[in-house]
Design a protein around this motif. Structure first.
Motif, mmCIF file in Angstrom:
data_model
loop_
_atom_site.group_PDB
_atom_site.id
_atom_site.type_symbol
_atom_site.label_atom_id
_atom_site.label_comp_id
_atom_site.label_asym_id
_atom_site.label_seq_id
_atom_site.Cartn_x
_atom_site.Cartn_y
_atom_site.Cartn_z
ATOM 1 N N ILE A 610 0.888 -1.117 0.177
ATOM 2 C CA ILE A 610 -0.061 0.161 0.084
ATOM 3 C C ILE A 610 0.790 1.312 0.093
ATOM 4 C CG2 ILE A 610 -1.788 1.311 1.218
ATOM 5 C CD1 ILE A 610 -2.653 -1.416 2.357
ATOM 6 N N GLY A 611 0.621 2.071 -1.038
ATOM 7 C CA GLY A 611 1.379 3.330 -1.041
ATOM 8 C C GLY A 611 0.396 4.569 -0.575
ATOM 9 N N ARG A 612 0.981 5.501 0.281
ATOM 10 C CA ARG A 612 0.169 6.693 0.840
ATOM 11 C C ARG A 612 1.073 7.890 0.335
ATOM 12 N NH1 ARG A 612 0.468 2.218 4.166
ATOM 13 N NH2 ARG A 612 -1.399 1.814 5.592
ATOM 14 N N LYS A 624 6.844 11.023 -3.724
ATOM 15 C CA LYS A 624 5.422 11.482 -3.777
ATOM 16 C C LYS A 624 4.543 10.012 -2.921
ATOM 17 C CE LYS A 624 1.395 12.477 -6.793
ATOM 18 N NZ LYS A 624 1.125 12.705 -8.149
ATOM 19 N N PHE A 625 5.194 9.082 -3.030
ATOM 20 C CA PHE A 625 4.450 7.971 -2.029
ATOM 21 C C PHE A 625 5.396 7.220 -1.339
ATOM 22 C CE2 PHE A 625 1.377 8.553 -5.750
ATOM 23 C CZ PHE A 625 0.362 8.499 -5.001
ATOM 24 N N ASN A 626 4.759 6.476 -0.098
ATOM 25 C CA ASN A 626 5.477 6.086 0.805
ATOM 26 C C ASN A 626 4.709 4.625 0.855
ATOM 27 O OD1 ASN A 626 7.740 7.210 1.787
ATOM 28 N ND2 ASN A 626 6.429 8.582 3.181
ATOM 29 N N TYR A 627 5.451 3.415 0.521
ATOM 30 C CA TYR A 627 4.926 2.272 0.535
ATOM 31 C C TYR A 627 5.198 1.221 1.747
ATOM 32 C CZ TYR A 627 3.680 3.202 -4.258
ATOM 33 O OH TYR A 627 3.210 3.761 -5.311
ATOM 34 N N SER A 628 4.306 0.526 1.983
ATOM 35 C CA SER A 628 4.337 -0.377 3.215
ATOM 36 C C SER A 628 3.723 -1.651 2.846
ATOM 37 C CB SER A 628 3.587 0.322 4.417
ATOM 38 O OG SER A 628 3.441 -0.558 5.513
ATOM 39 N N PRO A 629 4.529 -2.883 3.156
ATOM 40 C CA PRO A 629 4.103 -4.016 2.737
ATOM 41 C C PRO A 629 3.380 -4.824 3.976
ATOM 42 C CG PRO A 629 6.424 -4.138 3.490
ATOM 43 C CD PRO A 629 5.995 -2.637 3.613
ATOM 44 N N GLU A 630 2.672 -5.823 3.700
ATOM 45 C CA GLU A 630 1.750 -6.360 4.661
ATOM 46 C C GLU A 630 1.761 -7.914 4.282
ATOM 47 O OE1 GLU A 630 -1.980 -5.015 5.486
ATOM 48 O OE2 GLU A 630 -1.509 -2.988 6.090
#
Length: 744
Positions: A610-612, A624-630
């Motif tokens: 997910i990128g915010r 522009k985006f920071n991504y986080s995995p799950e």
């Protein structure tokens, strides 16, 4: 003569005991189905068919048995079987689904594989095996959902990277009110009488209006069963000081059914360093302060339902009372006094439901509800030597805020599987008021009155197109027309879903008028806010295949959310925070998952990314985006020989990064480090499912606080760690379930 009579009676008794029937299970082509489940409804006893699809029923003196025959990928059949007969069950192949039906956003009860939306279902089996007490326990294991904790405000969540203000929570279609800091405290939603939870990601604004930008969580409660009467009792103990008990009783008479449930949850508080099992707490020292506040909850629900051939009428009354105790640190220099805060929450919910079904698959639904929410905060000056306490004289230390909601929802729909065109039209009346000294002017209201419609068109047998439109009149903001478009294309076992929806969210009464200022919080509302508007795109595909006894399901999905005039908390001056519009904000992401079922073994894996969007990227040179995995891994194995199970639930939450402005207007990076949670449950069923014992451990990796770096927040003066969990815990759950079946 007497001996002959006794021998004859003994012969008859033995004959009855020895009576059997032969059961054969096949598909529509008369091919045998091995390992089909044969369940005797009266006792819950299970048996499996052999490689020829055959098994034998022993009647043990019964004159008849009600039998339920099921197998993954086929429609379940129920039939009364009599002694000394040969019965063949021919199962019809169904759309392969592990769950029978869904109702959220549907015209009528629908198979989840046929729904145009992508719907995640958390069934009762998973809830029980997780030993979940409240909604927090369940959602922490779901991908695309992140939870956050506050010692006073409880648990909140974000969906698809969007905060809890944009998630609508329903219980049987009734909105849950009482947002604190914009979010519902989901730890207040107990699961003692819940049948399943349905989660729809992405805007549902056409169906449910404001607060549904990110999605909808609909909690479906139990409405009784096929049995005439039943009693269920749950007890739960966790070594961190949790002692819960609840019970449910239901009774069915004629066309009427009633159920009553009552419960109490108690938690005596916890902080790092507390002993594992036995508490050794001298009252007048620093150990009285708890990071996780002591909490006591009482809750109950009454449900009545009348069901005839075409008419169903129901009434539900539920109540909830919670007390949170925030014990202060002993005051210097003698440590003999302290200031203690008490937070009391009261919820009362009433709902009347009526459904009328016409002969031509049309139906009329009416839902009218009244919800009451009250939050009290009181501060007391306490003498730690005598334990006497008195309320403080500072008016700012005391507060009572009250919110209530009247909601009337009416829908008329046509839901005919053989029709090319189905539709739904409806109206939605939403009127909320707020009273309290922290409400600007002490009394405010907001109304939203809407009409909506959608149409399902099937130009081809496997193609469904659903456009929708909602018009709202909001008493505070000019609401735009809200359109949506959903498409479902089926290619045999392969489904493709695509959707677009426009969302609208008016600022809530709390965001506009609520001022929450105490030693831990400094939040003030703003009447300068503009409404949020959003555009959402979702694309999802899944493939389901039944190979002999294997059920395989693969799913790939992606989303993009774009929000204008996003409302968020921002630092105003000093330590004060207020709500502001920060311009445009977007999130995007994808998810890949697979589920495998083999006889009594189930395994599921899902990963999301997910990128915010970084708001500062619009004015500064940052990503522009920071991504986080799950990552989520679930495993469940039923040991039929021992009538027991073992289940493991795992979730990895990746590092969550962002950017913020520092004290000297410099750009700094903020983050919350990654962490992983895992739970283990082992259960054993006794006395034909009437008693279930579950033992296990939660948070196997012993997570407590997670390293974080930021600029502080509305709830504290800044911290180097985030509250996540209470470390590794151990629990025991005991369930009694007694049912009485109606004699024919």
């Amino acid at each position: 003569m007497k001996k002959i009579s006794l021998l004859f009676a003994l012969f008859i008794s033995v004959s009855l005991m020895a009576q059997t029937s032969s059961i054969t299970v096949t598909d529509e082509q008369s091919l045998p189905i091995p390992n089909a489940h044969i369940k005797i409804i009266e006792t819950g006893k299970l048996s499996l068919t052999n490689e020829k699809g055959e098994t034998t029923l022993n009647f043990l003196g019964q004159s008849e048995l009600n039998v339920e025959v099921s197998y993954i990928g086929f429609v379940k059949l129920t039939q009364t079987v009599y002694p000394n007969t040969n019965v063949t069950f021919r199962l019809k192949e169904d759309v392969v689904s592990l769950n029978s039906f869904v109702v959220t956003g549907q015209y009528a009860e629908n198979n989840p594989e046929k729904a145009v939306q992508k719907i995640t279902i958390i069934d009762q089996e998973k809830i029980n095996k997780m030993a979940a007490v409240n909604l927090t326990d369940v959602l922490e294991n779901e991908t695309n959902i992140r939870l956050s904790q506050d010692g006073v405000l409880g648990s909140s969540m974000s969906v698809q990277g969007m905060s809890g203000e944009n998630v609508k929570i329903l219980i049987d279609g009734v909105p849950v009110i009482g947002r604190l800091d914009g979010s519902i405290d989901i730890s207040q939603i107990n699961l003692n009488d819940v049948e399943r939870i349905e989660i729809v990601e992405g805007p549902m604004s056409v169906n449910y209006g404001t607060n549904a930008l990110a999605g909808v969580v609909n909690i479906i409660t139990k409405k009784g069963g096929k049995d005439k009467a039943g009693i269920k009792l749950n007890t739960f103990y966790e070594n961190i000081g949790t002692y819960n008990i609840d019970g449910t009783a239901h009774y069915k008479f004629g066309k009427n059914s009633t159920s009553v449930s009552l419960g109490r949850n108690y938690f005596d508080g916890w902080k790092d360093g507390d002993p594992l099992f036995m508490e050794r707490e001298p009252i007048a020292d620093s150990t009285r302060f708890k990071t996780w506040k002591p909490k006591e909850q009482y809750f109950g629900r009454f449900n009545y339902q009348f069901q005839a051939k075409k008419v169903t009428i129901g009434y539900t009354l539920s109540g909830f009372n919670e007390k949170i105790t925030n014990r202060g640190m002993p005051r210097k220099p003698y440590n003999e006094t302290s200031f203690d805060d008490y937070y009391r929450t009261l919820r009362l919910d009433n709902a009347i439901r009526a459904n009328y079904s016409f002969n031509n698959k049309k139906q009329l639904n009416v839902l009218a509800s009244y919800n009451y929410f009250q939050r009290k905060k009181n501060t007391y000056y306490k003498d730690l030597t005598t334990l006497e306490e008195q309320i403080t004289t500072n008016p700012a230390d005391q507060d009572t805020s009250t919110f209530d909601l009247i909601n009337v929802r009416t829908t008329f729909s046509n839901a005919n599987d053989s029709s090319k065109v189905n539709y739904e039209i409806g109206s939605d009346i939403y009127y909320e008021t707020a009273q309290g000294v922290r409400i600007d002017g002490n009394n405010k209201f907001i109304g939203d009155y809407a009409a909506f419609a959608s149409l399902e068109y099937r130009p081809f047998e496997n193609t469904t197109i659903r456009p929708g439109l909602r018009y709202s009149y909001n008493t505070e903001y000019k609401a735009p027309l809200t359109p949506s478009l959903n498409v479902l294309q089926r290619f045999g076992k392969f489904n493709l879903r695509a959707s677009y929806a426009r969302g609208f969210r008016a600022p809530s009464l709390k965001e506009l008028y609520f001022n929450f200022v105490d030693i831990n919080h400094n939040i003030v509302g703003s009447q300068l806010l503009e409404a949020e508007h959003s555009n959402n795109f979702n694309l999802a595909t899944n493939y389901t295949k039944l190979i002999n006894t294997y059920l395989l399901k693969f799913e790939l999905s992606g989303f993009f959310n774009q929000i204008n005039n996003l409302i968020t908390l921002a630092q105003n001056s000093g330590t004060q925070f207020t709500y502001v519009n920060i311009g445009n904000f977007s999130t995007n992401g994808m998810q890949l998952g697979a589920d495998i079922s083999l006889n009594h073994f189930k395994f599921g894996i899902a990963a999301s990314y997910i990128g915010r969007e970084n708001i500062l990227a619009q004015t500064t040179n940052v990503e522009k985006f920071n991504y986080s995995p799950e990552l989520r891994l679930n495993s469940n194995y039923e040991i039929k020989k021992w009538n027991s199970f073992i289940a493991v639930f795992y979730k990895y939450n990746g590092r969550l990064s962002s950017f913020a402005m520092g004290a000297n207007d410099e750009v700094i990076q903020t983050y919350i480090n990654s962490y992983q949670m895992a739970d283990l449950s082992i259960g054993k069923r006794f006395f034909n499912q009437k008693m279930v014992v579950t033992l296990g451990s939660k948070n196997l990796f012993d997570v407590k606080n997670v390293n974080a770096m930021g600029t502080g927040g509305a709830h504290s003066g800044g911290s180097t760690s985030n509250l996540v969990a209470m470390g590794r815990t151990y629990f025991a759950k005991l369930t009694f379930n007694l049912s009485f079946y109606e004699k024919k």
